[in-house]
Design an enzyme around this catalytic site. Structure first.
Site, PDB file in Angstrom:
ATOM      1  N   ARG A 178       7.492  17.031  -8.708  1.00  0.00           N
ATOM      2  CA  ARG A 178       8.942  17.034  -8.485  1.00  0.00           C
ATOM      3  C   ARG A 178       9.517  18.452  -8.551  1.00  0.00           C
ATOM      4  O   ARG A 178      10.423  18.797  -7.791  1.00  0.00           O
ATOM      5  CB  ARG A 178       9.631  16.108  -9.491  1.00  0.00           C
ATOM      6  CG  ARG A 178       9.357  14.636  -9.176  1.00  0.00           C
ATOM      7  CD  ARG A 178      10.187  13.677  -9.981  1.00  0.00           C
ATOM      8  NE  ARG A 178       9.890  12.310  -9.569  1.00  0.00           N
ATOM      9  CZ  ARG A 178      10.479  11.676  -8.574  1.00  0.00           C
ATOM     10  NH1 ARG A 178      11.429  12.284  -7.870  1.00  0.00           N
ATOM     11  NH2 ARG A 178      10.154  10.433  -8.259  1.00  0.00           N
ATOM     12  N   HIS A 209       5.843  10.837  -6.040  1.00  0.00           N
ATOM     13  CA  HIS A 209       6.858  11.645  -6.716  1.00  0.00           C
ATOM     14  C   HIS A 209       7.331  12.824  -5.872  1.00  0.00           C
ATOM     15  O   HIS A 209       8.532  13.061  -5.743  1.00  0.00           O
ATOM     16  CB  HIS A 209       6.308  12.156  -8.048  1.00  0.00           C
ATOM     17  CG  HIS A 209       6.025  11.066  -9.029  1.00  0.00           C
ATOM     18  ND1 HIS A 209       7.014  10.440  -9.747  1.00  0.00           N
ATOM     19  CD2 HIS A 209       4.855  10.480  -9.401  1.00  0.00           C
ATOM     20  CE1 HIS A 209       6.475   9.522 -10.535  1.00  0.00           C
ATOM     21  NE2 HIS A 209       5.172   9.524 -10.349  1.00  0.00           N
ATOM     22  N   SER A 231       1.722   4.784 -10.671  1.00  0.00           N
ATOM     23  CA  SER A 231       0.490   4.487 -11.407  1.00  0.00           C
ATOM     24  C   SER A 231       0.587   4.888 -12.868  1.00  0.00           C
ATOM     25  O   SER A 231      -0.032   4.260 -13.739  1.00  0.00           O
ATOM     26  CB  SER A 231      -0.697   5.181 -10.734  1.00  0.00           C
ATOM     27  OG  SER A 231      -0.995   4.566  -9.488  1.00  0.00           O
ATOM     28  N   CYS A 232       1.385   5.933 -13.166  1.00  0.00           N
ATOM     29  CA  CYS A 232       1.517   6.339 -14.564  1.00  0.00           C
ATOM     30  C   CYS A 232       2.312   5.323 -15.374  1.00  0.00           C
ATOM     31  O   CYS A 232       2.348   5.395 -16.612  1.00  0.00           O
ATOM     32  CB  CYS A 232       2.149   7.717 -14.668  1.00  0.00           C
ATOM     33  SG  CYS A 232       3.732   7.898 -13.829  1.00  0.00           S
TER      34      CYS A 232
END
Length: 458
Positions: A304, A10, A41-42
């Site tokens: 982010r 990210h 992965s989330c």
């Protein structure tokens, strides 16, 4: 200008996007040690539960997405050293073994974290899995459909462990959930909400074992068969370890300043001790607005925001004019029908950060009482945590059964970031329409309850 970014998740993705937008003539290169760019992965649970069928689509971006904008993405490129004197990084190709140097004008480290593996006897047995990255997603998906796998032990009752639990329950497996904390999702929810989640898990056949410590993995002929804790033993055809993460920073020791746990040290502008070298993402300890101090917050949104800030800062005509504001830490999850959103601190994280805090727990109906459950009414619970002296909101959570509460979570996140108080929330002018809400929002009512206002019962 030549920008190098280490890590394609990210933070690295956001940094590259921002740089290519602000300086389209610049050289922007991402170096990623993994083969697959860049698995989210989330989002793994969506793939495991067949809500997303194509495993290759569960990603932040494809290399071509950035290359079309003028960027360069190099996978299988492990950065093993930084030479700040000549502004180079030493890169090893993980497939060919060839080593090269890459130059930079500014370097952004988004090295991320690695999942922790328990250092207990038997941890080298077969069928002990982690739940991070593309390769593990494929392996876990295969086990979901494997008839030989009947008993699954999930070690860790945080977000990852709960997502794994839901996936295996949905696949018809018997799941035992183990954690050292006394409560399910203890780092996110207080006891009142955690107990509701625990009861729902148990109703769906999950054997919930809190405040237990894994002592060993037992097996025969190298294959796992049992998990032994300080309180008992549980049959296991498969273990999913979800016990936390550690920063991927061993290779930086002696070059970039790290704290005692290996997190990258940064100043208030997210710069490391090295000139023109910045760090973002899960491997740093960002400033927490509610805690008023740095603390680990490993979230995609955090990475982010940090990346966006760094790029805006280093491309500005007035560099370091404004320090990084900090983050709140906001997340949400569905657990077997329950939906919750949480922001800021809860009792567990406040204790860890040594922050004085009080909490009010409030439960009510989502809609006016004349709306029946058959017409969509239902229970909703709210936690508001606050500074006992100033009443500044430091954390909160909202939970409901079968209802999306994430809008409330975003409201709490904004309130925390703007340092609003109980009084501000109690008097906030939220909307009312009986098909959606009460005459007073449940957030109004929770704050009013904390301040001792008269109860509103319609």
């Amino acid at each position: 200008m030549k920008y190098l970014i280490v890590g394609a998740s990210h933070g690295g993705h956001e940094a590259a996007l921002e740089l290519l937008h602000k300086e389209p003539e610049a050289e922007v290169t991402i170096l990623e040690q993994g083969d697959f760019i860049s698995f989210m992965s989330c989002g793994m649970e969506l793939y495991l539960t067949n809500k997303v069928i194509d495993d290759t689509s569960v990603r932040n971006f494809k290399p071509s997405d950035l290359e079309d904008l003028g960027g360069v993405v190099k996978n299988n490129s492990q950065v093993v050293a930084i030479n700040a004197d000549d502004k180079t990084v030493h890169v090893k190709n993980t497939v060919t073994g060839i080593e090269t140097d890459e130059t930079y004008d500014k370097l952004i480290l988004s090295t991320g974290v690695n999942p922790v593996q328990l250092p207990v006897p038997g941890n080298d047995l077969k069928n002990i899995f982690l739940m991070r990255g593309h390769d593990w997603a494929l392996k876990i998906k295969a086990k979901l459909a494997d008839p030989a796998v009947q008993n699954v032990v999930i070690v860790g009752a945080g977000y990852i462990g709960i997502e794994a639990t839901e996936a295996f329950v949905g696949a018809g497996k018997h799941v035992t959930l183990i954690d050292t904390l006394p409560n399910v999702l203890g780092a996110y929810l207080n006891e009142e909400m955690s107990d509701k989640i625990k009861q729902r898990l148990q109703t769906n056949g999950v054997d919930v074992r809190m405040h237990e410590f894994v002592q060993a993995y037992i097996g025969d002929a190298g294959v796992l068969s049992e998990v032994e804790t300080d309180s008992g033993s549980y049959p296991a055809d498969l273990v999913i370890e979800a016990v936390g993460v550690q920063p991927n920073t061993d290779w930086l020791q002696g070059t970039v300043l790290l704290d005692q746990k290996g997190w990258i040290k940064t100043d208030s502008f997210l710069q490391t001790n090295l000139p023109d070298v910045y760090a973002i993402g899960d491997a740093i300890v960002p400033f927490s607005i509610p805690a008023n101090k740095p603390m680990p917050i490993a979230l995609a949104t955090t990475a982010r925001r940090e990346a966006q800030y760094v790029v805006q800062n280093i491309t500005s005509d007035n560099v370091n004019a404004k320090p990084f504001k900090g983050v709140v830490g906001t997340s949400a999850l569905d657990v077997l029908g329950y939906s919750f959103a949480t922001a800021g601190l809860n009792r567990t994280t406040a204790d860890r950060a040594s922050v004085a805090m009080e909490t009010v727990h409030y439960e009510d109906k989502r809609l006016p009482y004349f709306v029946s459950s058959q017409s969509g009414n239902g229970d909703i619970a709210v936690d508001l945590s606050y500074n006992p002296d100033t009443h500044q909101i430091l954390g909160g959570a909202v939970l409901a059964d079968g209802y999306d509460v994430t809008a409330h979570g975003n409201t709490l996140a904004l309130a925390i970031s703007q340092k609003l108080t109980l009084e501000d929330i109690a008097e906030a002018d939220f909307f009312f329409q009986p098909g959606f809400d009460r005459q007073w929002s449940v957030l109004n009512l929770a704050a009013q309850h904390a301040l001792g206002y008269g109860e509103f019962t319609r």
